[in-house]
Write an enzyme that holds these catalytic residues in place. Sequence first.
Site, PDB file in Angstrom:
ATOM      1  N   GLY A 213       0.778  -1.303  -0.306  1.00 19.30           N
ATOM      2  CA  GLY A 213      -0.450  -0.079  -0.047  1.00 19.30           C
ATOM      3  C   GLY A 213       0.508   0.989   0.184  1.00 19.30           C
ATOM      4  N   PRO A 215       2.550   5.101   0.949  1.00 19.42           N
ATOM      5  CA  PRO A 215       2.912   5.470   2.743  1.00 19.42           C
ATOM      6  C   PRO A 215       2.135   5.844   2.863  1.00 19.42           C
ATOM      7  CG  PRO A 215       4.012   6.227   0.487  1.00 19.42           C
ATOM      8  CD  PRO A 215       3.283   5.087  -0.127  1.00 19.42           C
ATOM      9  N   GLY A 216       1.909   5.934   4.413  1.00 16.36           N
ATOM     10  CA  GLY A 216       1.239   6.538   5.573  1.00 16.36           C
ATOM     11  C   GLY A 216      -0.281   6.171   5.225  1.00 16.36           C
ATOM     12  N   THR A 217      -0.597   4.551   5.489  1.00 16.61           N
ATOM     13  CA  THR A 217      -1.801   3.589   4.908  1.00 16.61           C
ATOM     14  C   THR A 217      -2.347   3.482   6.701  1.00 16.61           C
ATOM     15  OG1 THR A 217      -1.158   1.869   3.732  1.00 16.61           O
ATOM     16  CG2 THR A 217      -2.654   4.356   2.994  1.00 16.61           C
ATOM     17  N   LYS A 219       0.749   0.610   7.240  1.00 20.34           N
ATOM     18  CA  LYS A 219       1.473  -0.598   7.379  1.00 20.34           C
ATOM     19  C   LYS A 219       2.286  -0.693   8.683  1.00 20.34           C
ATOM     20  CE  LYS A 219       3.430   0.188   3.208  1.00 20.34           C
ATOM     21  NZ  LYS A 219       2.637   1.705   3.267  1.00 20.34           N
ATOM     22  N   HIS A 434      -5.637  34.896 -13.612  1.00 22.37           N
ATOM     23  CA  HIS A 434      -5.174  34.167 -13.615  1.00 22.37           C
ATOM     24  C   HIS A 434      -5.766  32.444 -12.833  1.00 22.37           C
ATOM     25  CE1 HIS A 434      -1.726  30.687 -14.185  1.00 22.37           C
ATOM     26  NE2 HIS A 434      -2.055  29.392 -13.477  1.00 22.37           N
ATOM     27  N   GLU A 435      -6.523  32.852 -11.450  1.00 19.78           N
ATOM     28  CA  GLU A 435      -7.069  32.050 -10.904  1.00 19.78           C
ATOM     29  C   GLU A 435      -8.522  31.865 -10.858  1.00 19.78           C
ATOM     30  OE1 GLU A 435      -5.544  29.684  -9.146  1.00 19.78           O
ATOM     31  OE2 GLU A 435      -3.189  30.543  -9.343  1.00 19.78           O
ATOM     32  N   HIS A 438      -9.034  29.779 -14.244  1.00 20.22           N
ATOM     33  CA  HIS A 438      -8.938  28.152 -13.790  1.00 20.22           C
ATOM     34  C   HIS A 438     -10.845  28.380 -12.898  1.00 20.22           C
ATOM     35  CE1 HIS A 438      -5.339  26.628 -14.107  1.00 20.22           C
ATOM     36  NE2 HIS A 438      -4.723  27.810 -13.245  1.00 20.22           N
ATOM     37  N   ASP A 512       0.456  24.274 -14.144  1.00 19.15           N
ATOM     38  CA  ASP A 512      -0.373  23.868 -14.687  1.00 19.15           C
ATOM     39  C   ASP A 512       0.363  22.979 -16.302  1.00 19.15           C
ATOM     40  OD1 ASP A 512      -1.567  25.211 -12.612  1.00 19.15           O
ATOM     41  OD2 ASP A 512      -1.728  27.376 -14.000  1.00 19.15           O
TER      42      ASP A 512
END
Length: 628
Positions: A213, A215-217, A219, A434-435, A438, A512
Amino acid sequence: MKVSWRIILLWTVPALVIGFFLWQGAFSPAAGELGQNTASSRMTYGRFLEYLDAGRVTSVDLYEGGQTAIVEAIDPQLDERIQRWRVDLPINAPELIAKLREADISFDTHPIRQDGAIWGLIGNLIFPILLIAGLFFLFRRSNNITGGPGQAMNFGKSRARFQMEAKTGVLFDDVAGIEEAKEELQEVVTFLKQPERFTAVGARIPKGVLLVGPPGTGKTLLAKAIAGEAGVPFFSISGSEFVEMFVGVGASRVRDLFKKAKENAPCLIFIDEIDAVGRQRGAGIGGGNDEREQTLNQLLTEMDGFEGNTGIIIIAATNRPDVLDSALLRPGRFDRQVMVDAPDLKGRIGILEVHARNKKLSTEVSIEAIARRSPGFTGADLANLLNEAAILTARRRKEAITMAEINDAVDRVVAGMEGTPLVDSKSKRLIAYHEIGHAIVGTLIKDHDPVQKVTLIPRGQAQGLTWFTPSEEQGLITRAQLKARITGALGGRAAEEEIFGDSEVTTGAGGDLQQVTGMARQMVTRFGMSDLGPLSLESQEGEVFLGAGLMTRAEYSEKVAARIDEQVRQIVEHCHDDARQIIRENRVVIDRLVDLLIEKETIDGKEFRQIVAEYTFVPEKEQYVPQL
Ligand code: ADP
Ligand code: MG
Ligand code: ZN
């Protein structure tokens, strides 16, 4: 520490060298013995012969095999008193003895004293011994402290690099959101606790379980929980610890680890990042890494070497099961694989509940709302999120964590630290356009995720940010959704072009464009979403090992490569045109939104949509929009 040892080392060497010469002087052969008799003055050999001829010499003592003499003679300058002189004699002066006899002078010879010689020898040896011992000591010390290149000195001798926890203190209750994995591993706990239940009916207890799995799940946490539930010691080592500069070190570490584990059975061995050592052998340029192969072979040997019922269970974790050597996955080794995936909504609620146990949440905060706000977060992200929220709460001197802190913490975990807003300037206006570009493209395309907020407050690398609410299940994505994402990602650059002109566009769209190209390329080469038809032309990317690209042949011809590029370009161009058109057609509302954004710095999604709806039709989106 590093520096100070260097300095000590630098100073020690000259000091020891100087000491050596002083010491040499003190211990030079027979110096002590001669010293007692040494006359204060010296006499040349010529003068001595003169005195001899003149009959002044009364006695002669020969030292050092006839090289030095202490001579007693009557000194004409000092009232004819008897004086002692030291005379260095030429090596070959046999006639001297005859002369002394002739003159009837008493003489005596003194042999080189044996014990003096031994002392001298020891004196000469002590220094090099001290120097070597000192350097050795210094090397070891500096290695222990810096831990760096010091391994160079300890090769062959395996330092125990694994950790051992007698009691992990982690229980299954502390692990949430990965229920299937937990259920599968429940059995492993029983293997460790009551192996006889299985051996009695002739069942072979599995030796290895592979947790797969991202990382960080959870294990590592899960492996600890198994040991904790079974009440057995937990041995852990990371695959990268096995791979050392010197061939054989990794293998000896594996041996040590298994030896210790056998002494402590029943127990659990956890090997993190097993892909570091367990990669396909013989891969990469030059036939791969000998050290890694030896280590892997040793691991396989050890795994085959003990019976399933010795009470040792090995759990390994990786996020790249595809690169593992197939020998590791054969029966009797890591034949069980358990997937540990990023949690879904229910899982996130569970994980948040675990980590909220020791935190003070204000009553208005609902765990479910946080979970909805954080799709795609792993267990580690969620733990981090609650911790950040708690830190913010303490900093703001509040009694309990409120939704405001949670929201800020989510932004921080996702996009990094908040920066200070720009002062009003042309570039601030450009970033605002620009934002908004989007955001408006994302809002007006039906298949795009809805806008959550637009902000001009910098965070991490970004000068401004448009947040979209991602859909909950990130499973299957349609072609229309992919195209919508590409168009939305091009919205920022499209706005720059439409408003400021082609020559004023900035580097701000670099990220982007990278995303856009990546998505378009995958549409063509992996998902069969172009005129090239349903072909998989590239396997999942990711550097497997150095030289992978050189070793594996491309799965298509040069001609197809050119067509891929052409298709990618077509998709991007098409989406770019769409984005520019949306900007052009909505210029009026865009200008108004930009003014508002510069004034307020942040516009939230709901307000954004309301304003846009005053001017044009806004498609409904079915995705859940959290009401926070
Ligand atoms: P991995 O080994 O998969 O990279 P870890 O087990 O090291 O992940 O997880 C890091 C931390 O994240 C854990 O110590 C725990 O606090 C938290 N965490 C991760 N997954 C979970 C989970 N499923 N339940 C509870 N906490 C979790
Ligand atoms: Mg881990
Ligand atoms: Zn952008």
